[in-house]
Design a protein around this motif. Structure first.
Motif, PDB file in Angstrom:
ATOM      1  N   ARG A  19       0.870  -1.173   0.000  1.00 42.71           N
ATOM      2  CA  ARG A  19       0.000   0.000   0.000  1.00 42.71           C
ATOM      3  C   ARG A  19       0.905   1.220   0.000  1.00 42.71           C
ATOM      4  O   ARG A  19       1.985   1.194   0.582  1.00 42.71           O
ATOM      5  N   GLY A  20       0.454   2.297  -0.591  1.00 36.58           N
ATOM      6  CA  GLY A  20       1.209   3.535  -0.511  1.00 36.58           C
ATOM      7  C   GLY A  20       1.258   4.003   0.937  1.00 36.58           C
ATOM      8  O   GLY A  20       0.265   3.904   1.665  1.00 36.58           O
ATOM      9  N   HIS A  21       2.395   4.493   1.388  1.00 36.45           N
ATOM     10  CA  HIS A  21       2.526   4.982   2.753  1.00 36.45           C
ATOM     11  C   HIS A  21       3.133   6.382   2.802  1.00 36.45           C
ATOM     12  O   HIS A  21       2.567   7.291   3.375  1.00 36.45           O
ATOM     13  N   HIS A  22       4.311   6.547   2.191  1.00 29.31           N
ATOM     14  CA  HIS A  22       4.945   7.864   2.224  1.00 29.31           C
ATOM     15  C   HIS A  22       5.910   8.040   1.066  1.00 29.31           C
ATOM     16  O   HIS A  22       6.287   7.094   0.417  1.00 29.31           O
ATOM     17  N   VAL A  23       6.268   9.296   0.869  1.00 27.09           N
ATOM     18  CA  VAL A  23       7.339   9.654  -0.054  1.00 27.09           C
ATOM     19  C   VAL A  23       8.363  10.411   0.774  1.00 27.09           C
ATOM     20  O   VAL A  23       8.009  11.220   1.634  1.00 27.09           O
ATOM     21  N   GLY A  24       9.643  10.097   0.580  1.00 30.41           N
ATOM     22  CA  GLY A  24      10.708  10.766   1.319  1.00 30.41           C
ATOM     23  C   GLY A  24      11.270  11.921   0.519  1.00 30.41           C
ATOM     24  O   GLY A  24      11.531  11.792  -0.675  1.00 30.41           O
ATOM     25  N   ILE A  25      11.451  13.049   1.178  1.00 32.07           N
ATOM     26  CA  ILE A  25      11.997  14.236   0.532  1.00 32.07           C
ATOM     27  C   ILE A  25      13.214  14.701   1.325  1.00 32.07           C
ATOM     28  O   ILE A  25      13.115  15.020   2.503  1.00 32.07           O
ATOM     29  N   ARG A  26      14.358  14.712   0.660  1.00 32.73           N
ATOM     30  CA  ARG A  26      15.633  15.121   1.278  1.00 32.73           C
ATOM     31  C   ARG A  26      15.770  16.627   1.158  1.00 32.73           C
ATOM     32  O   ARG A  26      15.661  17.188   0.057  1.00 32.73           O
ATOM     33  N   VAL A  27      15.968  17.294   2.273  1.00 35.52           N
ATOM     34  CA  VAL A  27      16.091  18.753   2.307  1.00 35.52           C
ATOM     35  C   VAL A  27      17.321  19.145   3.113  1.00 35.52           C
ATOM     36  O   VAL A  27      17.718  18.437   4.038  1.00 35.52           O
ATOM     37  N   PRO A  28      17.947  20.280   2.777  1.00 31.43           N
ATOM     38  CA  PRO A  28      19.152  20.685   3.496  1.00 31.43           C
ATOM     39  C   PRO A  28      18.873  21.335   4.844  1.00 31.43           C
ATOM     40  O   PRO A  28      19.761  21.396   5.693  1.00 31.43           O
ATOM     41  N   ASP A  29      17.657  21.836   5.053  1.00 26.10           N
ATOM     42  CA  ASP A  29      17.325  22.556   6.284  1.00 26.10           C
ATOM     43  C   ASP A  29      16.021  22.011   6.849  1.00 26.10           C
ATOM     44  O   ASP A  29      14.930  22.379   6.394  1.00 26.10           O
ATOM     45  N   TYR A  30      16.149  21.133   7.839  1.00 23.67           N
ATOM     46  CA  TYR A  30      14.988  20.456   8.407  1.00 23.67           C
ATOM     47  C   TYR A  30      13.959  21.445   8.958  1.00 23.67           C
ATOM     48  O   TYR A  30      12.772  21.357   8.652  1.00 23.67           O
ATOM     49  N   ASP A  31      14.414  22.378   9.792  1.00 22.46           N
ATOM     50  CA  ASP A  31      13.476  23.304  10.432  1.00 22.46           C
ATOM     51  C   ASP A  31      12.750  24.164   9.404  1.00 22.46           C
ATOM     52  O   ASP A  31      11.540  24.378   9.505  1.00 22.46           O
ATOM     53  N   ALA A  32      13.471  24.653   8.397  1.00 22.72           N
ATOM     54  CA  ALA A  32      12.842  25.464   7.352  1.00 22.72           C
ATOM     55  C   ALA A  32      11.850  24.632   6.546  1.00 22.72           C
ATOM     56  O   ALA A  32      10.768  25.107   6.200  1.00 22.72           O
ATOM     57  N   ALA A  33      12.203  23.387   6.246  1.00 20.31           N
ATOM     58  CA  ALA A  33      11.303  22.523   5.468  1.00 20.31           C
ATOM     59  C   ALA A  33      10.052  22.189   6.268  1.00 20.31           C
ATOM     60  O   ALA A  33       8.942  22.231   5.735  1.00 20.31           O
ATOM     61  N   LYS A  34      10.226  21.851   7.525  1.00 19.98           N
ATOM     62  CA  LYS A  34       9.059  21.544   8.365  1.00 19.98           C
ATOM     63  C   LYS A  34       8.144  22.763   8.431  1.00 19.98           C
ATOM     64  O   LYS A  34       6.921  22.640   8.283  1.00 19.98           O
ATOM     65  N   ALA A  35       8.720  23.944   8.611  1.00 19.73           N
ATOM     66  CA  ALA A  35       7.916  25.167   8.658  1.00 19.73           C
ATOM     67  C   ALA A  35       7.203  25.391   7.319  1.00 19.73           C
ATOM     68  O   ALA A  35       6.015  25.723   7.296  1.00 19.73           O
ATOM     69  N   TRP A  36       7.909  25.188   6.201  1.00 21.29           N
ATOM     70  CA  TRP A  36       7.304  25.425   4.891  1.00 21.29           C
ATOM     71  C   TRP A  36       6.122  24.480   4.661  1.00 21.29           C
ATOM     72  O   TRP A  36       5.035  24.917   4.276  1.00 21.29           O
ATOM     73  N   TYR A  37       6.314  23.188   4.897  1.00 23.56           N
ATOM     74  CA  TYR A  37       5.240  22.219   4.649  1.00 23.56           C
ATOM     75  C   TYR A  37       4.056  22.417   5.589  1.00 23.56           C
ATOM     76  O   TYR A  37       2.904  22.203   5.203  1.00 23.56           O
ATOM     77  N   THR A  38       4.315  22.826   6.823  1.00 28.13           N
ATOM     78  CA  THR A  38       3.203  23.032   7.763  1.00 28.13           C
ATOM     79  C   THR A  38       2.519  24.378   7.557  1.00 28.13           C
ATOM     80  O   THR A  38       1.301  24.471   7.687  1.00 28.13           O
ATOM     81  N   GLU A  39       3.275  25.410   7.206  1.00 24.07           N
ATOM     82  CA  GLU A  39       2.681  26.743   7.043  1.00 24.07           C
ATOM     83  C   GLU A  39       2.101  26.963   5.651  1.00 24.07           C
ATOM     84  O   GLU A  39       1.039  27.574   5.514  1.00 24.07           O
ATOM     85  N   LYS A  40       2.775  26.507   4.624  1.00 23.29           N
ATOM     86  CA  LYS A  40       2.308  26.738   3.248  1.00 23.29           C
ATOM     87  C   LYS A  40       1.265  25.721   2.806  1.00 23.29           C
ATOM     88  O   LYS A  40       0.344  26.039   2.055  1.00 23.29           O
ATOM     89  N   LEU A  41       1.415  24.456   3.248  1.00 18.10           N
ATOM     90  CA  LEU A  41       0.512  23.388   2.799  1.00 18.10           C
ATOM     91  C   LEU A  41      -0.408  22.867   3.897  1.00 18.10           C
ATOM     92  O   LEU A  41      -1.194  21.949   3.662  1.00 18.10           O
ATOM     93  N   ASP A  42      -0.273  23.396   5.092  1.00 15.91           N
ATOM     94  CA  ASP A  42      -1.083  22.980   6.253  1.00 15.91           C
ATOM     95  C   ASP A  42      -0.878  21.509   6.628  1.00 15.91           C
ATOM     96  O   ASP A  42      -1.763  20.888   7.229  1.00 15.91           O
ATOM     97  N   PHE A  43       0.275  20.938   6.272  1.00 11.54           N
ATOM     98  CA  PHE A  43       0.568  19.567   6.695  1.00 11.54           C
ATOM     99  C   PHE A  43       0.690  19.528   8.211  1.00 11.54           C
ATOM    100  O   PHE A  43       1.022  20.529   8.843  1.00 11.54           O
ATOM    101  N   ARG A  44       0.426  18.373   8.790  1.00 11.88           N
ATOM    102  CA  ARG A  44       0.484  18.162  10.231  1.00 11.88           C
ATOM    103  C   ARG A  44       1.686  17.290  10.546  1.00 11.88           C
ATOM    104  O   ARG A  44       1.981  16.356   9.808  1.00 11.88           O
ATOM    105  N   VAL A  45       2.357  17.570  11.655  1.00  7.66           N
ATOM    106  CA  VAL A  45       3.504  16.771  12.073  1.00  7.66           C
ATOM    107  C   VAL A  45       2.997  15.573  12.860  1.00  7.66           C
ATOM    108  O   VAL A  45       2.366  15.731  13.907  1.00  7.66           O
TER     109      VAL A  45
END
Length: 155
Positions: A19-45
Motif C-alpha cells: 500500500r502507498g505509505h509515504h514519499v521521502g523528501i531530502r532537504v538541506p534545512d529540516y526546520d525550514a522545510a518543516k515550517a514550509w510544509y506546515t505553514e504553506k501546505l497545512d501539513f500536520r507533524v
C-alpha cells in the motif's frame, strides 16, 4: 475520456499487502522545510525522530491520515538542480514529483499563490487520464503535482 477499469486485483501475490505509505523528501534545512510544509501546505507533524546526523519527520496532509511525506533534513552534499520547466524536468532520470489529489486545482493553486508558493507553468488537462493538473515546488526544487478528477471521469 474516463479512465478504464482497474485490472483485476491479485490477492495471491506475495506482495498483495503493498500500500502507498509515504514519499521521502531530502532537504538541506529540516526546520525550514518543516515550517514550509506546515505553514504553506497545512501539513500536520505526526512524528519526529533523529537518524544519525539527520532530523526526520512524518508529515500528513490536512485531512488525510493514510499518506505521509517523510522529511529527511540535514546538509546535502549534492543538491539537486532547481528546474523552472516541467518539460525539462521530464528529461531527467529518477524522482520527478509527488502528486496530491485536490477537489479543485484552480482554487488550490490560487491559495498556494496567495501563500507565496512557487508555481510552475499553468494548469492543463490530460483527457487520457481524466485529470486537470498543475505543478508547484518547495523551496528546494521538489515538485508537487495537484490532480483533480474531471467531471464524468471513472476511477
Amino acid at each position: 475520456m474516463p479512465m478504464p477499469a482497474h485490472p483485476p486485483k491479485n490477492p495471491s501475490s506475495p506482495f498483495s499487502s503493498f500500500r502507498g505509505h509515504h514519499v521521502g523528501i531530502r532537504v538541506p534545512d529540516y526546520d525550514a522545510a518543516k515550517a514550509w510544509y506546515t505553514e504553506k501546505l497545512d501539513f500536520r507533524v505526526l512524528q519526529e525522530w533523529p537518524y544519525g546526523e539527520l532530523k526526520l519527520a512524518y508529515l500528513c496532509p490536512p485531512d488525510d491520515d493514510n499518506f505521509h511525506v517523510e522529511l529527511l533534513g540535514g546538509p546535502v552534499p549534492f543538491p539537486q538542480e532547481v528546474l523552472n520547466d516541467l518539460g525539462v524536468s521530464l528529461q531527467r532520470g529518477g524522482y520527478q514529483h509527488m502528486c496530491v489529489h485536490v477537489d479543485d486545482v484552480d482554487a488550490a493553486r490560487a491559495e498556494l499563490a496567495s501563500r507565496g508558493v512557487d508555481l510552475i507553468g499553468e494548469p492543463f488537462e490530460i483527457e487520457d487520464i481524466s485529470r486537470r493538473l498543475a505543478f508547484f515546488r518547495d523551496p528546494w526544487g521538489n515538485m508537487i503535482e495537484l490532480s483533480q478528477k474531471l467531471a464524468g471521469a471513472g476511477s
